[in-house]
Design a protein around this motif. Sequence first.
Motif, PDB file in Angstrom:
ATOM      1  N   ASN A   1     -72.634  11.337 -14.711  1.00  0.00           N
ATOM      2  CA  ASN A   1     -72.661   9.890 -14.875  1.00  0.00           C
ATOM      3  C   ASN A   1     -72.919   9.534 -16.337  1.00  0.00           C
ATOM      4  OD1 ASN A   1     -72.716   9.680 -11.894  1.00  0.00           O
ATOM      5  ND2 ASN A   1     -74.810  10.408 -12.142  1.00  0.00           N
ATOM      6  N   PHE A   2     -71.983   8.796 -16.933  1.00  0.00           N
ATOM      7  CA  PHE A   2     -72.170   8.229 -18.263  1.00  0.00           C
ATOM      8  C   PHE A   2     -72.352   6.730 -18.082  1.00  0.00           C
ATOM      9  CE2 PHE A   2     -69.970  12.163 -19.081  1.00  0.00           C
ATOM     10  CZ  PHE A   2     -70.496  12.621 -20.273  1.00  0.00           C
ATOM     11  N   GLY A   3     -73.612   6.306 -17.938  1.00  0.00           N
ATOM     12  CA  GLY A   3     -73.848   4.899 -17.649  1.00  0.00           C
ATOM     13  C   GLY A   3     -73.237   4.547 -16.305  1.00  0.00           C
ATOM     14  N   SER A   4     -72.337   3.578 -16.296  1.00  0.00           N
ATOM     15  CA  SER A   4     -71.709   3.139 -15.048  1.00  0.00           C
ATOM     16  C   SER A   4     -70.458   3.938 -14.705  1.00  0.00           C
ATOM     17  CB  SER A   4     -71.350   1.647 -15.140  1.00  0.00           C
ATOM     18  OG  SER A   4     -70.443   1.424 -16.218  1.00  0.00           O
ATOM     19  N   THR A   5     -70.073   4.879 -15.552  1.00  0.00           N
ATOM     20  CA  THR A   5     -68.879   5.698 -15.323  1.00  0.00           C
ATOM     21  C   THR A   5     -69.286   7.047 -14.766  1.00  0.00           C
ATOM     22  OG1 THR A   5     -67.731   4.621 -17.157  1.00  0.00           O
ATOM     23  CG2 THR A   5     -66.835   6.717 -16.373  1.00  0.00           C
ATOM     24  N   SER A   6     -68.688   7.415 -13.628  1.00  0.00           N
ATOM     25  CA  SER A   6     -69.013   8.679 -12.981  1.00  0.00           C
ATOM     26  C   SER A   6     -67.780   9.556 -12.844  1.00  0.00           C
ATOM     27  CB  SER A   6     -69.619   8.437 -11.591  1.00  0.00           C
ATOM     28  OG  SER A   6     -70.867   7.779 -11.689  1.00  0.00           O
ATOM     29  N   HIS A   7     -68.000  10.842 -12.950  1.00  0.00           N
ATOM     30  CA  HIS A   7     -66.943  11.833 -12.730  1.00  0.00           C
ATOM     31  C   HIS A   7     -67.493  12.909 -11.798  1.00  0.00           C
ATOM     32  CE1 HIS A   7     -64.762  10.313 -16.317  1.00  0.00           C
ATOM     33  NE2 HIS A   7     -65.952  10.280 -16.890  1.00  0.00           N
ATOM     34  N   ARG A   8     -66.717  13.295 -10.797  1.00  0.00           N
ATOM     35  CA  ARG A   8     -67.064  14.507 -10.069  1.00  0.00           C
ATOM     36  C   ARG A   8     -66.877  15.677 -11.025  1.00  0.00           C
ATOM     37  NH1 ARG A   8     -66.605  14.094  -4.264  1.00  0.00           N
ATOM     38  NH2 ARG A   8     -65.598  16.130  -4.150  1.00  0.00           N
ATOM     39  N   MET A   9     -67.676  16.709 -10.856  1.00  0.00           N
ATOM     40  CA  MET A   9     -67.685  17.782 -11.844  1.00  0.00           C
ATOM     41  C   MET A   9     -66.345  18.493 -11.970  1.00  0.00           C
ATOM     42  SD  MET A   9     -70.024  20.558  -9.768  1.00  0.00           S
ATOM     43  CE  MET A   9     -69.771  21.874 -10.954  1.00  0.00           C
ATOM     44  N   ASP A  10     -65.521  18.418 -10.926  1.00  0.00           N
ATOM     45  CA  ASP A  10     -64.210  19.049 -11.006  1.00  0.00           C
ATOM     46  C   ASP A  10     -63.154  18.108 -11.577  1.00  0.00           C
ATOM     47  OD1 ASP A  10     -64.259  17.331  -8.860  1.00  0.00           O
ATOM     48  OD2 ASP A  10     -63.418  18.743  -7.407  1.00  0.00           O
ATOM     49  N   GLU A  11     -63.576  16.921 -12.022  1.00  0.00           N
ATOM     50  CA  GLU A  11     -62.646  15.944 -12.584  1.00  0.00           C
ATOM     51  C   GLU A  11     -62.762  15.828 -14.098  1.00  0.00           C
ATOM     52  OE1 GLU A  11     -62.596  12.895  -8.728  1.00  0.00           O
ATOM     53  OE2 GLU A  11     -63.826  12.420 -10.485  1.00  0.00           O
ATOM     54  N   ILE A  12     -63.630  16.622 -14.720  1.00  0.00           N
ATOM     55  CA  ILE A  12     -63.801  16.562 -16.167  1.00  0.00           C
ATOM     56  C   ILE A  12     -63.818  17.983 -16.713  1.00  0.00           C
ATOM     57  CG2 ILE A  12     -66.330  16.458 -16.003  1.00  0.00           C
ATOM     58  CD1 ILE A  12     -66.267  14.674 -18.522  1.00  0.00           C
ATOM     59  N   THR A  13     -63.075  18.207 -17.779  1.00  0.00           N
ATOM     60  CA  THR A  13     -63.048  19.530 -18.385  1.00  0.00           C
ATOM     61  C   THR A  13     -64.271  19.713 -19.276  1.00  0.00           C
ATOM     62  OG1 THR A  13     -61.823  18.830 -20.352  1.00  0.00           O
ATOM     63  CG2 THR A  13     -60.525  19.482 -18.400  1.00  0.00           C
ATOM     64  N   ARG A  14     -64.554  20.949 -19.588  1.00  0.00           N
ATOM     65  CA  ARG A  14     -65.661  21.219 -20.504  1.00  0.00           C
ATOM     66  C   ARG A  14     -65.383  20.618 -21.876  1.00  0.00           C
ATOM     67  NH1 ARG A  14     -68.295  26.086 -21.009  1.00  0.00           N
ATOM     68  NH2 ARG A  14     -66.581  26.884 -22.250  1.00  0.00           N
ATOM     69  N   GLU A  15     -64.122  20.691 -22.312  1.00  0.00           N
ATOM     70  CA  GLU A  15     -63.774  20.144 -23.619  1.00  0.00           C
ATOM     71  C   GLU A  15     -63.988  18.635 -23.655  1.00  0.00           C
ATOM     72  OE1 GLU A  15     -62.339  24.024 -23.020  1.00  0.00           O
ATOM     73  OE2 GLU A  15     -61.900  22.235 -21.819  1.00  0.00           O
ATOM     74  N   ALA A  16     -63.594  17.950 -22.575  1.00  0.00           N
ATOM     75  CA  ALA A  16     -63.812  16.504 -22.518  1.00  0.00           C
ATOM     76  C   ALA A  16     -65.299  16.175 -22.484  1.00  0.00           C
ATOM     77  CB  ALA A  16     -63.108  15.924 -21.286  1.00  0.00           C
ATOM     78  N   LEU A  17     -66.079  17.003 -21.803  1.00  0.00           N
ATOM     79  CA  LEU A  17     -67.522  16.788 -21.774  1.00  0.00           C
ATOM     80  C   LEU A  17     -68.117  16.930 -23.172  1.00  0.00           C
ATOM     81  CD1 LEU A  17     -70.261  16.414 -20.364  1.00  0.00           C
ATOM     82  CD2 LEU A  17     -70.283  18.897 -20.009  1.00  0.00           C
TER      83      LEU A  17
END
Length: 287
Positions: A30-46
């Motif tokens: 969760n980035f503030g009000s924006t959430s991602h399931r862990m399989d929806e974000i790459t390590r590079e994007a993180l």
Amino acid sequence: MTPFQVITDGGLDVFGSLHNAVPVAPFSLNFGSTSHRMDEITREALYEQLRTNPVHPTSSQPTPQDWLTAAESAQAGGAAPVLAVTISAGLSGSRNAAEQARALNPALTWHIHDSRTLSAAQAFQVHAAVTAAQQGERVETALAWMTAVHQETELYFTIETLEYLRRGGRIGRVQATLGGLLNLKPVITVDKATGQYTNVGRARTYRGGIEAVTAQVTQKYGEGTPLRVGLLYGSVREDADVALEQLRSRHPVLWSDFAAVNPVLNIHTGPRALGIAAAPGAWPWER
């Protein structure tokens, strides 16, 4: 059809050469009000978010519905009891969510096992459970094998900065042991009694932290002891190569593999991290 199906949560870091390909109840970032399931974000994007986003991310445990979805996915292989292997209850409420999932499908038989650890050490226990299932063993045997694996496995890791543990409120005993000196690089483990992070060493540099991690492994098992070694890395893959080379200089390595730290764990460690799960000799069921 196997006598039971194994599922786990997003506390797992997956090794390709172990039996780790099981349904997962994912954590969320969760980035503030924006959430991602862990399989929806790459390590590079993180890593880009950690570098540029002023809002520090938090993680959310799987919901009971996430656990039920994982369980029902496992049932695609045939109706059988489910063995859910969770991240340490001392680090997350994931086990509680798994317990709540029981009520969502009363017809499904659940066995819930708290790994009392996470990451690569959790992967070792999942491997034990799946091996038992594939060999046609009962759930009770899988639980015994996982307990044996837990007792003999140690997980150590070091991080470039304590800032991410501090931001996430996970620093606790680690900070207390270091006396608040945030410039030191800790060697962190998971206490077997509490299932929580604790510090067992320190170094003045990150490279020194890697050396301290491998030295901790040798101190635990004794130089010359054959080992199984699961290596974890963050943003720098070569850190794991350095650690393995150091261990090979002191131990016969019976098995080794590498896994990237998953995004939900990376928000607590920060981008650059090195971890080792180690255990002596062959797997308990092979002896």
